[in-house]
Structure formats: structure tokens, C-alpha cells
Write an enzyme that holds these catalytic residues in place. Structure first.
Site, PDB file in Angstrom:
ATOM      1  N   ASP A 259     -17.328  19.476 -11.708  1.00 31.65           N
ATOM      2  CA  ASP A 259     -18.774  19.331 -11.829  1.00 31.65           C
ATOM      3  C   ASP A 259     -19.422  19.950 -10.606  1.00 31.65           C
ATOM      4  O   ASP A 259     -18.741  20.457  -9.718  1.00 31.65           O
ATOM      5  CB  ASP A 259     -19.179  17.863 -12.028  1.00 31.65           C
ATOM      6  N   ASP A 413     -15.210   8.034 -13.782  1.00 34.62           N
ATOM      7  CA  ASP A 413     -14.620   8.414 -12.494  1.00 34.62           C
ATOM      8  C   ASP A 413     -15.255   7.582 -11.402  1.00 34.62           C
ATOM      9  O   ASP A 413     -16.393   7.114 -11.543  1.00 34.62           O
ATOM     10  CB  ASP A 413     -14.833   9.912 -12.205  1.00 34.62           C
TER      11      ASP A 413
END
Length: 596
Positions: A259, A413
Site C-alpha cells: 500500500d 493487519d
């Protein structure tokens, strides 16, 4: 347990630059340069100093003017005076009750210093008795041996950790998959806890990740944020050269998600990357999944800015998927979703799914309370088909695991289990039954926590430090030694002034001895050292243990082996195992969705 401070002293040289220079650069001869290189390898920057006939004990970066004075040319009384003053300065600087002093200098320096060191200090003179040519040869051999040793250390550290078919099957079958963010969390695999010394200088080449220390990974995948991966430059270069899997030392079967790291630029007006840039980045580094470029809306300073970030994230998601399809990339595209309330998150999710994404990732929620996250998820769940997977950034909350699954979340996460090992005030060690214990704090007497100590106070702190470490080592063999709790409390008062006493927490940890019953590989190997709050190599090992325990607690929650609950607004409770029957979101009145 003894922890002598290792100090290295380098004799000055007659060959010098002609202009004032930092001491490490002033002396230019090959003997000085070789000795300095060896000293730095032995003791590091902070514990290496130069012996100057003119100036006594000199810091490496102290600027000196060129001079011409040889210690051997001074009268005996002057050499005696020089030795007494220089040894005194050394004791004042390091204040160590026990030390190992390596002197890489000629005989006049050794003879002048040795009589004035404390009796508890051990003096090592590796080149004693050698001629100048002999010392140059010795330094060359030492460098070659160190190079060979470093190569052996690298060979031990730099390997791809294998994964078993059993781990793969179990991981892929999980209802909720856990991705561990990579933040360069590594340790020296051969760290010597008895002497507090590393086997090699800390670096990617010589350190190991947690998954290299355990029989199997304690996660289902890894997350690499670009903002984290771009710094320092050496890391970015190595990532580009090796690719993300080889850099992280995991085989291709372990999924790596990428990301942008939007929290890293949340205060900026715009992201530092472009969509085209992110597409190339994910492709070149070999990611398995990549998230479209986003900008956190919930932290915006104004309604106008919030809306602009929201629209920018949606436009980026559209451009990202279009570019991915046009290039025919093999990796999986995920659409980023931002918002600031249940309604805005749901609308963004609806639009991203309509673009054609099979996976979406909700960001900007890491600071949101669990009840606020559930409120948002219930709205999102209404507009996202079951065939579309939802990822939550920074929200691996075991107590809400089944709630997340019921609302369509397939992966999460978080680095919180790891970070709590050194960031939480009193709960640093997680157990398999969900309990938590405080790590026993024994900071380095010469470290940052005690940087204001000097003289007799520092010497006292170092005596207490030694006593505490020896007492903790004794806990491996039996009950808590008499006086240990007092020593810990006194040492804490010296090195961490103003902090609330940890005596009760220390007593609870040491009497319970949770490391004895923990089956994890690190606790089995290192015992109580995992519970000692002291330096990277202990603290990160405790963090690795926490991830190991948390991953199993998450599995228990998913298997309904426990029945956790989450407190909602107004003090009511929501049974997470029966969330599927809940049709209306809990109370959620804040205009920003409780996120900002």
C-alpha cells in the site's frame, strides 16, 4: 551475569593533515587508520576514543589543530601525569564499574595508562610487543578474519525462511487472514545476553526476521507500505534490486500486500506518488496485491479538504484499475476506500465495487474505537456483495474477529501486538490465555535513559545494573532472589526518574514466571531474557513472541474457543458470536463517524 563495557582506544599518529580537522580525519597514517577501523568494529562509535599525546583523551569528532608531540619524548613524570589524567577522563566519561579496554596503541601509551585504571577493568593489548610493521600485519589479518566472520554471519542470517504445506493449507483456510506490517523488525540471531554484545553490526545482512526464528510464520502474509519502504535510501535500493519477497526472506507462496502508507503523508495536501507510479512500483518489486493510491479523509482540517480527499481516493481507484487492466498485470488490484462516517464509507465502497474490484481496503480507521468500526462495517456490508473481500488497515482486533468476519472482512493487519512489547506502559508480554505481563525494565546505565548520570551516581547505577541482571538470571534457576525487587526499584529511580514505580508489576511478572510455561521457540530458547525490557535484541524478541501469541489468540477467537465481547456506546455489550443477528448499527452520533 556480568556486562562489562567494551571500550577501544586508538593511539594517535605522527602523519597528520595540515589543517584543523575532526580527530578521526586528522591522523592520516595507515597504522592509525587500520587501528581505528578495528576499534570501531570492537566497540562502536560511542565507546571508541583517540589517545593524543597533546590532548589526552579525544572524541572521534573533536576538531584538533595539527601538532607535533610524541608521548615517548616526554619525561617520565610527564608521562605519568598524562596517564593519570587520561585514565581519569576515561573513567569519568564511561563510569563503568566493570570494563574491557582494548588499547590499539604503542607501548608508551599502554605503560602510562595501565596503572591508573580501576582494578575491576580488564586491559587488552592485542598488539603488545609488536613492531610497527608487525602491528600493520596484525591489523591486516584482523580485518581479513573479521571479513570472513562477517560473511559467515551473513550466511546464517540471509536465507529465505521455508514454509510447510501444513502452514499453507491452514493459512489459506482461515476465515480472517492476518497481515503483519514490515517495519524492519529484525534481531541479531546470535546476540550474547550474558555480555550484552552483538555478533555483528546491526544491518539487514546480519539480522533475522521473526519468521526466520520460528518454525512457521505467525501471520498469513506481510504488508509493505511504500512510505516505510522508501527510507532509508539503502533499503529502497535493496528492495528494488531483490524484489519484495527476497528482501523479506519469504518464498513466493507467502503473499505480500503493498500500500502507499497514507498515514505517512496525511498532513500533506496531496499524496507524494501518482497512480502510474504506484502501478510500476507494485509490478517492479513483485507484490502479490497492491492497493490503489489514497488520501485519508477523516483527518482533514476542513469539510472542503475532507471531500477533496474523498473524491481523489475514488478517482485514483478508478484510474488504478483501468491502468492495471490495460497493462495486464499479474498481481491483484485492491481498491482503497476512505470516508469519515458510516454513510461516506459505504458510498465509497459501493462506488469502488461498481468499478470492478474484487477486493477493497478500508483505511483511516486505525484510531477508531471498535464500536465505531462496527458501525461503519454494518453500513458497508449492506452495499458490498459477499463475493468481494474487505481488508481493514491497522485493525487486527482479536476480540472483534468474528464480528469482522460476519460483516464481510477477510483480512486485517496491525503491528500493535509487536509494538506493545516496548510501547505499552505496563502490559508488554501477551500469554496464550489472553493475559499480559509487564516487562522488567533494566535500561543500559550508559544508554539514553540514563544519559544525565555521571561520576559516583553513574558508578552506583552500574553496580545496581549488574546486580539486577544477575538477579534476573538467577530467576531462571529458582525463586525470586532476596533483594532483587529492591534493586530493581532503586535502579529504576536512578535511570527513569519521575516514572511511577513498577515494583508491583515486576513482582507479579517474576513470581508468575510466564516464560517457563510458554511453548514458543523464543521463550524456550531465551527464557527470562524475553521479559527483560532492555535494548532492541530483547524488546523485539518479546514483540515477536507477542505476535506468535496473538496469532494463536486470533485463531481461538475464530474457532469460537472463547466468547469475547466489545463495549458499545452507553456501556451495553454486543455478543460478537451472534453479530449476524444484529440488523441495526449501534449508537453512533459523531458527525465524523468517531474516526477523526
Amino acid at each position: 551475569m556480568t556486562c562489562p563495557v567494551r571500550i577501544a582506544l586508538v593511539g594517535c599518529g605522527s602523519e597528520k593533515r595540515e589543517v584543523p580537522s575532526p580527530a578521526r580525519d586528522l591522523y592520516t597514517g595507515p597504522l592509525f587508520k587500520g587501528a581505528l577501523r578495528e576499534a570501531l568494529a570492537l566497540a562502536g562509535e560511542e565507546r571508541t576514543a583517540i589517545l593524543s599525546a597533546e590532548h589526552g583523551l579525544v572524541h572521534l569528532d573533536e576538531v584538533l589543530k595539527p601538532y607535533d608531540l610524541h608521548l615517548a619524548s616526554l619525561p617520565r613524570a610527564k608521562r605519568e601525569e598524562w596517564g593519570r589524567a587520561t585514565a581519569g577522563a576515561l573513567v569519568e566519561r564511561f563510569g563503568a564499574s566493570t570494563a574491557e579496554v582494548h588499547i590499539l596503541a604503542g607501548a608508551p601509551y599502554v605503560e602510562a595508562l595501565r596503572p591508573h585504571f580501576p582494578a575491576s577493568w580488564r586491559v587488552v593489548v592485542p598488539m603488545e610487543g609488536l613492531t610497527q610493521g608487525g602491528r600493520l600485519s596484525w591489523l591486516k589479518r584482523a580485518r581479513e578474519a573479521r571479513t570472513a566472520s562477517a560473511a559467515a554471519v551473513i550466511a546464517r542470517a540471509d536465507f529465505v525462511a521455508p514454509v510447510s504445506r501444513e502452514w499453507l493449507a491452514e493459512s489459506r483456510g482461515r476465515q480472517l487472514r492476518y497481515f503483519l506490517p514490515d517495519c524492519d523488525d529484525r534481531v541479531d540471531p546470535d546476540f550474547d545476553f550474558a555480555t550484552d554484545t552483538r555478533s555483528a553490526k546491526g544491518a539487514w545482512e546480519t539480522e533475522q526476521y521473526a519468521h526466520q526464528l520460528y518454525p512457521s510464520p505467525n501471520f498469513d502474509g506481510l504488508l509493505v507500505s511504500r512510505m516505510e519502504a522508501e527510507s532509508p535510501r539503502a533499503k529502497a535500493r535493496r528492495l528494488a534490486e531483490l524484489g519484495v519477497h527476497r528482501y523479506l526472506r519469504v518464498p513466493p507462496a507467502v503473499p505480500v500486500l503493498g500500500d502507499c502508507g497514507a498515514f505517512g503523508y496525511a498532513s500533506e495536501a496531496a499524496p507524494p506518488f501518482s497512480t502510474e507510479d504506484m502501478l510500476a512500483y507494485y509490478t517492479q518489486l513483485g507484490f502479490d496485491m497492491g492497493v490503489s493510491l489514497d488520501h485519508i479523509a477523516a483527518v482533514a482540517a476542513s469539510d472542503e479538504d475532507r471531500r477533496a480527499r474523498y473524491e481523489l481516493t475514488l478517482q485514483n481507484a478508478s484510474d488504478f484499475l483501468r491502468g492495471h487492466r490495460a497493462a495486464g498485470h499479474a498481481w491483484q488490484p485492491w481498491g482503497a476506500v476512505q470516508g469519515w462516517s458510516p454513510a461516506t464509507y459505504a458510498e465509497a465502497a459501493r462506488q469502488v465495487v461498481a468499478m470492478g474490484y474484487h477486493h477493497i481496503a478500508l483505511g483511516g480507521l486505525v484510531m477508531a474505537p471498535t464500536e465505531a468500526v462496527l458501525a461503519i462495517l454494518q453500513e458497508v456490508h449492506q452495499v458490498v456483495p459477499a463475493s468481494v473481500g474487505i481488508h481493514l488497515f491497522g485493525l487486527a482486533r482479536a476480540e472483534a474477529a468474528r464480528a469482522f468476519v460476519a460483516l464481510g472482512v477477510r483480512s486485517v493487519d496491525s503491528s500493535s501486538p509487536l509494538r506493545r512489547a516496548w510501547l505499552h506502559a505496563r502490559e508488554n508480554y501477551i500469554t496464550l490465555d489472553g493475559d499480559a505481563y509487564a516487562a522488567v525494565r533494566v535500561p543500559y546505565a550508559n544508554g539514553r535513559a540514563a544519559k544525565s548520570l555521571a561520576g559516583e551516581t553513574l558508578a552506583k547505577a552500574q553496580r545496581l545494573e549488574k546486580s539486577c541482571l544477575e538477579g534476573l538470571a538467577a530467576c531462571e534457576r529458582g525463586p525470586v532472589p532476596a533483594g532483587l525487587l529492591d534493586a530493581l526499584e532503586e535502579y529504576e529511580a536512578l535511570t527513569l526518574p519521575g516514572r511511577k514505580s513498577m515494583r508491583a508489576e515486576n513482582q507479579r511478572t517474576l513470581e508468575a514466571q510466564p516464560w517457563r510455561t510458554c511453548p514458543c521457540a523464543l521463550c524456550q530458547r531465551h527464557g527470562i531474557q524475553v521479559l527483560v525490557f532492555r535494548g532492541n535484541d530483547r524488546n523485539r524478541r518479546r514483540g515477536f513472541h507477542n505476535v506468535w501469541a496473538w496469532y494463536r489468540l486470533l485463531g481461538k477467537a475464530l474457532r469460537r474457543e472463547a466468547a469475547p465481547v466489545v463495549a458499545l456506546v452507553g456501556g451495553s455489550q454486543l455478543d460478537l458470536f451472534n453479530l449476524g443477528s444484529v440488523t441495526r448499527a449501534p449508537a453512533y452520533a459523531a458527525t465524523t463517524g468517531g474516526v477523526a
